[in-house]
Design a protein around this motif. Sequence first.
Motif, short mmCIF file in Angstrom:
data_model
loop_
_atom_site.label_atom_id
_atom_site.label_comp_id
_atom_site.label_asym_id
_atom_site.label_seq_id
_atom_site.Cartn_x
_atom_site.Cartn_y
_atom_site.Cartn_z
N GLU A 260 -1.80 3.93 8.20
CA GLU A 260 -1.52 4.30 6.72
C GLU A 260 -2.25 5.06 5.77
O GLU A 260 -1.90 5.93 5.04
CB GLU A 260 -0.89 2.90 6.12
N ARG A 261 -3.64 4.57 5.74
CA ARG A 261 -4.45 5.20 5.11
C ARG A 261 -4.76 6.80 5.45
O ARG A 261 -4.87 7.37 4.51
CB ARG A 261 -5.85 4.44 5.26
N GLN A 262 -4.69 6.97 6.73
CA GLN A 262 -4.95 8.36 7.17
C GLN A 262 -3.60 9.13 6.83
O GLN A 262 -3.80 10.33 6.43
CB GLN A 262 -4.87 8.56 8.80
N ARG A 263 -2.44 8.73 6.38
CA ARG A 263 -1.22 9.27 6.27
C ARG A 263 -1.34 9.71 4.76
O ARG A 263 -1.03 10.53 4.23
CB ARG A 263 0.14 8.57 6.60
N ALA A 264 -2.08 8.67 4.01
CA ALA A 264 -2.27 9.11 2.58
C ALA A 264 -2.92 9.87 2.39
O ALA A 264 -2.81 10.98 1.45
CB ALA A 264 -2.74 7.71 1.93
N VAL A 265 -4.11 9.95 3.03
CA VAL A 265 -5.40 10.95 2.95
C VAL A 265 -4.70 12.28 3.12
O VAL A 265 -4.81 13.60 2.66
CB VAL A 265 -6.32 10.79 3.85
N TYR B 132 0.99 -0.96 -0.03
CA TYR B 132 0.00 0.19 0.08
C TYR B 132 0.76 1.35 -0.17
O TYR B 132 0.64 2.21 -0.71
CB TYR B 132 -0.94 0.01 0.98
N GLU B 133 1.87 1.43 0.78
CA GLU B 133 2.80 2.25 1.03
C GLU B 133 3.51 2.63 -0.39
O GLU B 133 3.68 3.91 -0.71
CB GLU B 133 3.70 2.31 1.98
N GLU C 126 4.25 6.25 -5.27
CA GLU C 126 4.37 6.43 -6.71
C GLU C 126 3.37 7.23 -7.09
O GLU C 126 3.72 8.31 -8.02
CB GLU C 126 3.90 4.99 -7.25
N THR C 127 2.06 7.19 -6.40
CA THR C 127 1.02 8.19 -6.93
C THR C 127 1.37 9.65 -6.46
O THR C 127 1.16 10.49 -7.42
CB THR C 127 -0.12 7.72 -6.16
N VAL C 128 1.73 9.71 -5.23
CA VAL C 128 2.16 11.21 -4.95
C VAL C 128 3.25 11.62 -5.52
O VAL C 128 3.25 12.93 -6.25
CB VAL C 128 2.81 10.94 -3.35
N ILE C 129 4.26 11.08 -6.02
CA ILE C 129 5.33 11.32 -7.10
C ILE C 129 4.67 11.90 -8.34
O ILE C 129 5.20 12.90 -8.89
CB ILE C 129 6.60 10.42 -7.30
N THR C 130 3.88 11.14 -8.71
CA THR C 130 3.41 11.31 -10.23
C THR C 130 2.46 12.71 -10.15
O THR C 130 2.63 13.35 -10.96
CB THR C 130 2.32 10.10 -10.70
#
Length: 202
Positions: free
Chosen positions: A131-136, A70-71, A76-80
């Motif tokens: 992890e999900r909260q950090r992504a949000v 997941y991380e 990869e998505t944040v970088i893109t």
Amino acid sequence: MASGRDYRGMTAEQRLADRRERLVTAAYTLFSGVGFGATTIERLCASARISNRAFYECFTGREELMRAVYERCVEETVITVSKAIGEAGPDPDSRLCAGITAYITFVTRDIRRARILHLEVRRAGDILTMERQRAVNSFTEIIEQTMGELPNGLPGRTHLLALAVVGALQELLIEWVLADDRPPLDHLIETALHILRRCFGA
């Protein structure tokens, strides 16, 4: 004294890294396919072509492996998205348009990524809550930094509106993942941008 190399000329550290990578690759497909709950360690090891003992040299269990998968998807998505925003025009609307387009296009390019990020992360339950909260928070911060102060008379609400946009975007992607007749990507992008512009008055 042993050299620490095996018959393939790899050090112990390289062998461990290779096994970890093979497990992450196997988990990426299995967790997004049959799902986290139905994926056993035995099945992961068979797909990665390693022993059960070797699994525990790499990860403490399925939960830690799920976090790693997941991380990586998030990173990869944040970088893109950040790259797309950085290469867009200087005005907030152009940058957010580039970011939303990059997010939806990149995530849906591989159905496994879309399922991990928006479906399996929820099905996995409490193990990925932090992890999900950090992504949000990461994607919310990207929107906040791009928009700056609100021009529509709602000072102090940038964070809440950015958070609402992230939530709406996630629900759009869940709809795309689960739909038998998936909506066109340009419809998802246009809908997300409509929500964002109405929120921020852009």
